[in-house]
Design a protein around this motif. Sequence first.
Motif, short mmCIF file in Angstrom:
data_model
loop_
_atom_site.label_atom_id
_atom_site.label_comp_id
_atom_site.label_asym_id
_atom_site.label_seq_id
_atom_site.Cartn_x
_atom_site.Cartn_y
_atom_site.Cartn_z
N TRP A 96 -0.73 -7.44 1.68
CA TRP A 96 -1.51 -6.48 0.89
C TRP A 96 -2.41 -7.15 -0.14
CZ3 TRP A 96 -3.54 -2.17 1.81
CH2 TRP A 96 -4.00 -1.32 0.79
N ASN A 114 -0.05 -2.23 7.67
CA ASN A 114 -1.33 -2.46 7.00
C ASN A 114 -2.46 -2.63 8.02
OD1 ASN A 114 -0.14 -2.39 4.47
ND2 ASN A 114 0.10 -4.61 4.31
N SER A 172 0.81 -1.22 0.00
CA SER A 172 0.00 0.00 0.00
C SER A 172 0.85 1.27 0.00
CB SER A 172 -0.89 0.01 1.24
OG SER A 172 -0.09 -0.03 2.42
#
Length: 492
Positions: free
Chosen positions: A375, A400, A148
């Motif tokens: 992810w 995350n 991300s």
Amino acid sequence: MGTENHLQLNVIFLPYLTPGHMNPMVDTARLFAKHGANVTIITTQTNALTIQKAIDSDFNSGYSIKTYVIQFPSLQLGLPDGVENIKDCTTPQMLEKIFHGIMMLQPQIESVFQELQPDCIVSDMFYPWTVESAAKLRIPRLYYYSASSFSSCVYHFIQKHKPHKGLESDSHKVQIPGLLDKIEIAPTEMDEFQRKENDMTILMNVVYASERRSYGTLCNSFYELEGGYEELYKNTIGIKSWSVGPVSAWINKTDEEKANRGNKVDLKEEPYWLNWLNSKQSDSVLYVSFGSLTRLSYAQIVEIAHGLENSGHNFIWVVRRKGEGDGEGEEECFLQDFEARMKESDKGCIIWNWAPQLLILDHPATGGIVTHCGWNSILESVSSGLPMITWPLFAEQFYNEKFLVQVLKIGVSVGAKVNKFWSTVGEDGIVGREELVKAVKTLMGSEESREMRKRAKKLGDAAKRTIEEGGTSYNNLMQLMDELKSLKMSRN
């Protein structure tokens, strides 16, 4: 036709040899081919076999895509034949050999670049030297980031400000400067190379230097999910960035495509897990998966089994079989007894080694996921509109988790506290069954989860829209390809 051909982009994709990096990059390569580029994916023999069915299918549909196979130096390194991917490692020594083997591929890859004379190289971040290769060929190098924008920003601000330096205790939380949200983190949750200097720290500094020298970053994410952090990333790193995700949803549309991603499942004879899922009510099943690299200790597996059983909810759990000499005896017996008990109660279903995750997440009976916060799994769950129980283990997974729980508010944490690769987590890092039961009950049946589900569903709808014609990720891909064509013309 001449101009068309003249304008066709020749793009080389160079994925890193581990599923979390390879799957999204191969999906992205296939997207480029489906939008008219001539695509070559450089990989090794064993890795090529896992993607060949999808590549052949695209090629037979008229797209210009192929794999270019190079030799992995297994013999030289004393590795078993066919061990060419980080997921196949069973010991830290093996892991070291594979890392070394990947580094040894550079001369072969360089000569493929010379031979094919591409217009652009899309390189995984862990091949920092490709920035020089692209410079020699006078072509753009795109830095492929398979995580991300949020985690990328976290990495950069921790590297820059070192907020954890001088803390008296490793479990003491500190705020990360520079972010758009107030995010606190304990040093034990940070990636190991950021916590203390090691060989990985040196490699990552080289990786970050190559990132800043790249033409831009290609990211498997989408604007509606983390647009603010995409902008922050561009401003912080100072290079262009295109998010074109979620690529798995864009490229794997049919059940067959979903079943074949990363491996292969025959759907002609209904697999037992599908029959089991079909017998369950909507949103009643929890899917439990820790990704392809995780090695959990026996003690942790016991806690997970009891936690799932005690929660009283239906679940599908993907369990990796231990390899030879991997201490498999006791664990195998325990899991077989557990599996028999779950079959009898019809509460749980165990899938060994590998599961067609996209198919399971999209099944109407699936109502949530326990995830290691990789992810790809996050994006796949978001695309299916599912809330998550977060159980990060290593790398950027703890970052995350903060994004899911605190920013998006679609996650419930089990309270994992130690960022450690593989099963080197000591007893202090084990998450107990009570924590899992509590998280499952919150996610699958509380008032709080109703709001979470609404938010997750909204993001799922946004994920579908962004890859349709006119959507943000769609437009980003078109804009990037046009830009690469202009660069090609200006060189000619």
